[in-house]
Design an enzyme around this catalytic site. Structure first.
Site, PDB file in Angstrom:
ATOM      1  N   ASN A 212       0.837  -1.346  -0.087  1.00 23.34           N
ATOM      2  CA  ASN A 212       0.134  -0.008  -0.040  1.00 23.34           C
ATOM      3  C   ASN A 212       0.741   1.126  -0.007  1.00 23.34           C
ATOM      4  O   ASN A 212       0.374   2.302  -0.507  1.00 23.34           O
ATOM      5  CB  ASN A 212      -1.029   0.101   1.236  1.00 23.34           C
TER       6      ASN A 212
ATOM      7  N   CYS B 228      -3.612   5.160   7.292  1.00 25.02           N
ATOM      8  CA  CYS B 228      -3.542   4.860   8.770  1.00 25.02           C
ATOM      9  C   CYS B 228      -2.341   5.707   9.580  1.00 25.02           C
ATOM     10  O   CYS B 228      -2.453   6.125  10.514  1.00 25.02           O
ATOM     11  CB  CYS B 228      -3.342   3.347   9.044  1.00 25.02           C
TER      12      CYS B 228
ATOM     13  N   THR C 262     -26.556  -9.590   9.368  1.00 26.66           N
ATOM     14  CA  THR C 262     -27.076  -9.309   8.270  1.00 26.66           C
ATOM     15  C   THR C 262     -26.175  -8.770   7.244  1.00 26.66           C
ATOM     16  O   THR C 262     -25.319  -7.779   7.552  1.00 26.66           O
ATOM     17  CB  THR C 262     -28.223  -8.297   8.341  1.00 26.66           C
TER      18      THR C 262
HETATM   19  C1  LIG Z   1      -3.135  -3.478   2.102  1.00 23.28           C
HETATM   20  C2  LIG Z   1      -4.137  -3.161   2.676  1.00 23.28           C
HETATM   21  N1  LIG Z   1      -4.967  -3.896   3.683  1.00 23.28           N
HETATM   22  C3  LIG Z   1      -5.662  -3.830   4.472  1.00 23.28           C
HETATM   23  C4  LIG Z   1      -6.380  -2.515   4.439  1.00 23.28           C
HETATM   24  C5  LIG Z   1      -7.597  -2.337   5.382  1.00 23.28           C
HETATM   25  O1  LIG Z   1      -8.784  -2.296   4.621  1.00 23.28           O
HETATM   26  P1  LIG Z   1      -9.964  -1.490   5.248  1.00 23.28           P
HETATM   27  O2  LIG Z   1      -9.850  -0.225   4.930  1.00 23.28           O
HETATM   28  O3  LIG Z   1     -11.001  -2.266   4.289  1.00 23.28           O
HETATM   29  O4  LIG Z   1     -10.425  -2.141   6.511  1.00 23.28           O
HETATM   30  C6  LIG Z   1      -6.049  -1.529   3.509  1.00 23.28           C
HETATM   31  C7  LIG Z   1      -6.443  -0.338   3.805  1.00 23.28           C
HETATM   32  O5  LIG Z   1      -5.896   0.952   4.168  1.00 23.28           O
HETATM   33  C8  LIG Z   1      -4.570  -1.663   2.998  1.00 23.28           C
HETATM   34  O6  LIG Z   1      -4.010  -0.800   2.074  1.00 23.28           O
END
Ligand SMILES: Cc1ncc(COP(=O)(O)O)c(C=O)c1O
Length: 410
Positions: free
Chosen positions: A165, A343, A251
Site C-alpha cells: 500500500n 493509517c 445481516t
Molecule cells: C493493504 C491493505 N490492507 C488492509 C487495508 C484495510 O482495509 P479496510 O480499510 O477495508 O479495513 C488496507 C486499507 O488501508 C490496505 O491498504
C-alpha cells in the site's frame, strides 16, 4: 500529520485527488446499481418473502462475480466489513485452529498495520505464538529463499501482502504459494491494493486465504471479502444468525456487496491498468527531473524483474523537503496526497515500510505518496508536474514558511 482545515477545501474548484491508495471515489455506475438495494429492494437476504428473495439473488450473483474474478468457487467467498476484518479473521482463525500443528507464523516487515497488530496481539497472548518478520530488499521484495529457510515444522501460516500500500511492490505470490503448498503451510495474502490491478488466480497461485475490499477499487467503504479455500481449517468468525453459511453471522450489507461486485466487473479491464500505468510513468519520470529526487519502491523500467510496481503507485522523496510541509502546500493547491498509508498519515511515527526498505528517518520525512486511479486525467498530471518544481524549490529555500504558517494558524 497535521492537515489544514476542510473549510478552505470546499471554497474553490475540484481537487486533484492523488490519494487513491487510501480510498477511491465511488464510481457513479457502482452507486447506481447499489441504490435500489438501499431504497426499494431493501429486503433481508435471509427472509423468505419476495423482497428477501431478491436480496438473496443479488447477494449470490455478487458472490459469483467475485469468485470468478480470482478463479475461486462461489462457496469459498465470505463477505466481511472490509480488509481489516478479513485480515483479522484469516490470521486469528488459522492461529487458533491449527495449534495442534504449531504456533509459528511468518509474515513480512511491510504488512498493513491490521496484519502487524494482529500478529503482535497473538504473540502478546502468551500462548506461545511466535512470529517471524521477513526482511525485504530496497525495492520491497521478499527473498523467497529466506522464506524457505524460515519455514519450520511448527509453521502454520505464511501471510504476505500482495501489492504494498505504500511503495507499490507486487510480490511473486505464485512462487510463494507453491513453496507454502509444498511445505503444507497455509498461505494468506492481503490483496486489497492489488485486486483488479494484477492477475490473481487462487488455484494457479496456490492461495489458501485472500483478503479483498471494495473501497480501493471505486466501490463502497465497509465491504470486503475473505476467500477461504475449501478444506482450509478455519472456524466461524462471528456467531449469531448463521449468515455466510454459518461462518460470519450478521445481516449482510447487500447494497455494499452489490456495489463491490459491480466495481470488480468494471475494474477488471486491462485498459484501466494500462491507462493508470501511463499516468504513473509520466508522473514518476516528470518528478524525477526535479534535482535530488529519488523513487521509493520498485523501478518502473530498468528493473530486471519487469514491472512489479502497482500501476497506480508513486512514492517519491525530495531531498530536504519535509513531507508534512509539502503535503500541506499541495493541499492548498487542491492536490490531495499522503505521507504514507492513510493509517499512518495522521501519526508522526516514521513509516515502517520505508524503514524496512532501508530509508533513514530523514529520507522518510522527505517521502510522499501519490496514488492514482482511472478517474485521474492527463491534465491533472500535467498540472502537478507544472507546480511541483516551484513548490519544491521554495520549500528548499525556506520561502514557503510564512505562507504555510499563516494557513496553519487559521
Ligand atoms: C493493504 C491493505 N490492507 C488492509 C487495508 C484495510 O482495509 P479496510 O480499510 O477495508 O479495513 C488496507 C486499507 O488501508 C490496505 O491498504
Amino acid at each position: 500529520m497535521k492537515f489544514l482545515g476542510i473549510d478552505q477545501f470546499n471554497e474553490r474548484e475540484k481537487a486533484i485527488y492523488l490519494d487513491n491508495g487510501a480510498t477511491t471515489m465511488i464510481d457513479p455506475k457502482v452507486l447506481k446499481v447499489m441504490t435500489p438495494y438501499l431504497t426499494t429492494e431493501y429486503g433481508n437476504p435471509a427472509s423468505v418473502h419476495i423482497l428477501g428473495k431478491k436480496a438473496s439473488i443479488a447477494l449470490e450473483d455478487a458472490r459469483t462475480t467475485i469468485a470468478k474474478s480470482i478463479g475461486a468457487k462461489r462457496s469459498e467467498i465470505f463477505f466481511t466489513s472490509g480488509g481489516t476484518e478479513s485480515n483479522n479473521w484469516a490470521l486469528k482463525s488459522i492461529a487458533f485452529n491449527n495449534m495442534d500443528k504449531g504456533k509459528h507464523i511468518i509474515t513480512t516487515k511491510i504488512e498493513h498495520d491490521c496484519i502487524l497488530n494482529s500478529c503482535k496481539w497473538l504473540k502478546g497472548l502468551g500462548m506461545g505464538f511466535e512470529i517471524t518478520y521477513l526482511n525485504v530488499d530496497k525495492e520491497g521484495f521478499i527473498d523467497v529463499e529466506e522464506l524457505n529457510e524460515a519455514i519450520r515444522k511448527d509453521t502454520i501460516l505464511v501471510s504476505i501482502i500482495h501489492g504494498n500500500n505504500e511503495i507499490g511492490t507486487i510480490q511473486e505470490i505464485g512462487e510463494i504459494g507453491k513453496l507454502c503448498r509444498d511445505n503444507n503451510v497455509y498461505f494468506h495474502t492481503d490483496a486489497c491494493q492489488s485486486y483488479t490491478k494484477t492477475n490473481i488466480d487462487v488455484r494457479k497461485q496456490n492461495i489458501d486465504l485472500m483478503t479483498l475490499n471494495a473501497h480501493k477499487i471505486h466501490g463502497p467503504k465497509g465491504v470486503g471479502a475473505l476467500y477461504i479455500r475449501k478444506g482450509a481449517n478455519i472456524k466461524p468468525w462471528q456467531h449469531g444468525g448463521g449468515q455466510e453459511r454459518g461462518m460470519r453471522s450478521g445481516t449482510v450489507n447487500v447494497s455494499g456487496v452489490v456495489g463491490f461486485a459491480e466495481a470488480v466487473k468494471i475494474g477488471m479491464d486491462e485498459k484501466h491498468i494500462q491507462y493508470m500505468k501511463r499516468l504513473r510513468n509520466k508522473l514518476i519520470n516528470g518528478l524525477l527531473e526535479i534535482p535530488d529526487t529519488q523513487l521509493n519502491g520498485p523501478a518502473i523500467d530498468k528493473n530486471k524483474r519487469g514491472d512489479w510496481r502497482l500501476c497506480n503507485n508513486v512514492n517519491i522523496r525530495f531531498k530536504n523537503v519535509n513531507n508534512e510541509t509539502l503535503g500541506n502546500i499541495l493541499n492548498i493547491e487542491r492536490v490531495c496526497t499522503s505521507a504514507g498509508s492513510a493509517c499512518s498519515a495522521r501519526s508522526s511515527k516514521p513509516s515502517h515500510v520505508l524503514k524496512a526498505i532501508g530509508l533513514t528517518d530523514a529520507d522518510i520525512k522527505n517521502s510522499i505518496r501519490l496514488t492514482l486511479s482511472r478517474f485521474n486525467t492527463n491534465e491533472e498530471i500535467d498540472k502537478v508536474l507544472e507546480i511541483m518544481p516551484g513548490i519544491i524549490k521554495k520549500i528548499r529555500k525556506g520561502s514557503f514558511l510564512d505562507k504555510f504558517a499563516s494557513y496553519v494558524s487559521r
